[in-house]
Design a protein around this motif. Structure first.
Motif, PDB file in Angstrom:
ATOM      1  N   ASP A 148     -32.717  -8.588 -44.927  1.00  0.00           N
ATOM      2  CA  ASP A 148     -33.465  -9.822 -45.131  1.00  0.00           C
ATOM      3  C   ASP A 148     -32.656 -10.995 -44.575  1.00  0.00           C
ATOM      4  O   ASP A 148     -31.483 -11.165 -44.936  1.00  0.00           O
ATOM      5  N   ALA A 149     -33.276 -11.796 -43.711  1.00  0.00           N
ATOM      6  CA  ALA A 149     -32.574 -12.903 -43.057  1.00  0.00           C
ATOM      7  C   ALA A 149     -32.132 -13.972 -44.042  1.00  0.00           C
ATOM      8  O   ALA A 149     -31.051 -14.551 -43.893  1.00  0.00           O
ATOM      9  N   GLU A 150     -32.939 -14.249 -45.050  1.00  0.00           N
ATOM     10  CA  GLU A 150     -32.566 -15.287 -46.031  1.00  0.00           C
ATOM     11  C   GLU A 150     -31.334 -14.877 -46.826  1.00  0.00           C
ATOM     12  O   GLU A 150     -30.465 -15.710 -47.102  1.00  0.00           O
ATOM     13  N   ALA A 151     -31.255 -13.614 -47.206  1.00  0.00           N
ATOM     14  CA  ALA A 151     -30.080 -13.122 -47.938  1.00  0.00           C
ATOM     15  C   ALA A 151     -28.834 -13.202 -47.064  1.00  0.00           C
ATOM     16  O   ALA A 151     -27.756 -13.604 -47.525  1.00  0.00           O
ATOM     17  N   LEU A 152     -28.972 -12.854 -45.791  1.00  0.00           N
ATOM     18  CA  LEU A 152     -27.841 -12.958 -44.861  1.00  0.00           C
ATOM     19  C   LEU A 152     -27.449 -14.420 -44.669  1.00  0.00           C
ATOM     20  O   LEU A 152     -26.261 -14.749 -44.672  1.00  0.00           O
ATOM     21  N   LYS A 153     -28.421 -15.281 -44.520  1.00  0.00           N
ATOM     22  CA  LYS A 153     -28.154 -16.708 -44.346  1.00  0.00           C
ATOM     23  C   LYS A 153     -27.352 -17.249 -45.535  1.00  0.00           C
ATOM     24  O   LYS A 153     -26.392 -17.994 -45.355  1.00  0.00           O
ATOM     25  N   GLN A 154     -27.721 -16.834 -46.745  1.00  0.00           N
ATOM     26  CA  GLN A 154     -27.010 -17.266 -47.945  1.00  0.00           C
ATOM     27  C   GLN A 154     -25.574 -16.731 -47.956  1.00  0.00           C
ATOM     28  O   GLN A 154     -24.635 -17.456 -48.275  1.00  0.00           O
ATOM     29  N   ALA A 155     -25.404 -15.466 -47.579  1.00  0.00           N
ATOM     30  CA  ALA A 155     -24.062 -14.873 -47.526  1.00  0.00           C
ATOM     31  C   ALA A 155     -23.190 -15.586 -46.501  1.00  0.00           C
ATOM     32  O   ALA A 155     -21.999 -15.822 -46.738  1.00  0.00           O
ATOM     33  N   LEU A 156     -23.774 -15.959 -45.365  1.00  0.00           N
ATOM     34  CA  LEU A 156     -23.025 -16.671 -44.333  1.00  0.00           C
ATOM     35  C   LEU A 156     -22.648 -18.079 -44.788  1.00  0.00           C
ATOM     36  O   LEU A 156     -21.570 -18.575 -44.488  1.00  0.00           O
ATOM     37  N   LYS A 157     -23.537 -18.689 -45.545  1.00  0.00           N
ATOM     38  CA  LYS A 157     -23.249 -20.012 -46.098  1.00  0.00           C
ATOM     39  C   LYS A 157     -22.069 -19.908 -47.069  1.00  0.00           C
ATOM     40  O   LYS A 157     -21.152 -20.735 -47.041  1.00  0.00           O
ATOM     41  N   GLU A 158     -22.075 -18.887 -47.909  1.00  0.00           N
ATOM     42  CA  GLU A 158     -20.977 -18.661 -48.847  1.00  0.00           C
ATOM     43  C   GLU A 158     -19.671 -18.340 -48.104  1.00  0.00           C
ATOM     44  O   GLU A 158     -18.588 -18.613 -48.603  1.00  0.00           O
ATOM     45  N   ALA A 159     -19.809 -17.769 -46.907  1.00  0.00           N
ATOM     46  CA  ALA A 159     -18.630 -17.442 -46.083  1.00  0.00           C
ATOM     47  C   ALA A 159     -18.085 -18.677 -45.359  1.00  0.00           C
ATOM     48  O   ALA A 159     -17.048 -18.603 -44.712  1.00  0.00           O
ATOM     49  N   GLY A 160     -18.805 -19.794 -45.455  1.00  0.00           N
ATOM     50  CA  GLY A 160     -18.314 -21.024 -44.848  1.00  0.00           C
ATOM     51  C   GLY A 160     -19.064 -21.492 -43.622  1.00  0.00           C
ATOM     52  O   GLY A 160     -18.648 -22.457 -42.975  1.00  0.00           O
ATOM     53  N   LEU A 161     -20.170 -20.841 -43.286  1.00  0.00           N
ATOM     54  CA  LEU A 161     -20.953 -21.262 -42.121  1.00  0.00           C
ATOM     55  C   LEU A 161     -21.774 -22.486 -42.499  1.00  0.00           C
ATOM     56  O   LEU A 161     -22.603 -22.436 -43.402  1.00  0.00           O
ATOM     57  N   GLN A 162     -21.510 -23.571 -41.809  1.00  0.00           N
ATOM     58  CA  GLN A 162     -22.199 -24.832 -42.095  1.00  0.00           C
ATOM     59  C   GLN A 162     -23.540 -24.906 -41.366  1.00  0.00           C
ATOM     60  O   GLN A 162     -23.697 -24.336 -40.292  1.00  0.00           O
ATOM     61  N   ASP A 163     -24.460 -25.634 -41.958  1.00  0.00           N
ATOM     62  CA  ASP A 163     -25.781 -25.858 -41.321  1.00  0.00           C
ATOM     63  C   ASP A 163     -25.671 -26.790 -40.148  1.00  0.00           C
ATOM     64  O   ASP A 163     -24.831 -27.592 -40.031  1.00  0.00           O
TER      65      ASP A 163
END
Length: 163
Positions: A148-163
């Motif tokens: 799921d792309a939304e779950a991955l997006k959230q994990a990447l955000k938690e990993a420090g990927l900024q919008d």
């Protein structure tokens, strides 16, 4: 007698070699540095500075990653220590060359492309999913799979990927 020994060793090799094939990497394994070209034919290198390896082996996995990375660029990925690698070896070469790779050039981020599948063959992957592999100096510390792309997006955000 020599032919018997040769035949015996040949049979033994044929029986044993499938059993000694390497399995995919897992937590605790250390990756070798990876160097591949991206969709713009620029060299990308996975080295000890990478904190995460984002990996897609299937079209579905690639779509999940592409959706999760929408609006991000190379600078954002580099700042978060994310290296994106796609195994496109299963794609017919004419489709890759004339359709897929030209479409990838429109993306705002780079994708290291394994066109032969040899470099990424041992990377962990789940069917129709994206892999997020956490690294510490190229040693795998955690494996996550996302369908799921939304779950991955959230994990990447938690990993420090900024919008």
């Amino acid at each position: 007698m020599k032919s018997f020994a040769f035949l015996f060793s040949l049979c033994l090799t044929m029986l044993v070699s499938p059993m000694i094939q390497a399995s995919e990497y897992t937590v605790g394994d250390r990756l070798a540095p990876i160097s591949l070209q991206d969709q713009h034919e620029a060299t990308m290198v996975l080295d000890t500075s990478a904190k995460y390896l984002l990996f897609g082996r299937s079209m579905k996995g690639g779509e999940i990653i592409k959706t999760a990375l929408e609006g991000r660029d190379n600078q954002a990925l580099q700042q978060a220590g994310i290296f994106y690698l796609a195994d496109i070896s299963g794609m017919p070469s004419l489709i890759a060359k004339f359709v897929a790779i030209p479409q990838m050039r429109d993306l705002t981020f780079s994708i290291a492309l394994d066109k032969e599948g040899e470099i990424s063959k041992l990377l962990p992957a789940a069917k129709d999913a994206a892999s997020l592999i956490s690294l510490d100096k190229l040693t795998i510390t955690k494996l996550q799979y996302f369908d799921d792309a939304e779950a991955l997006k959230q994990a990447l955000k938690e990993a420090g990927l900024q919008d």
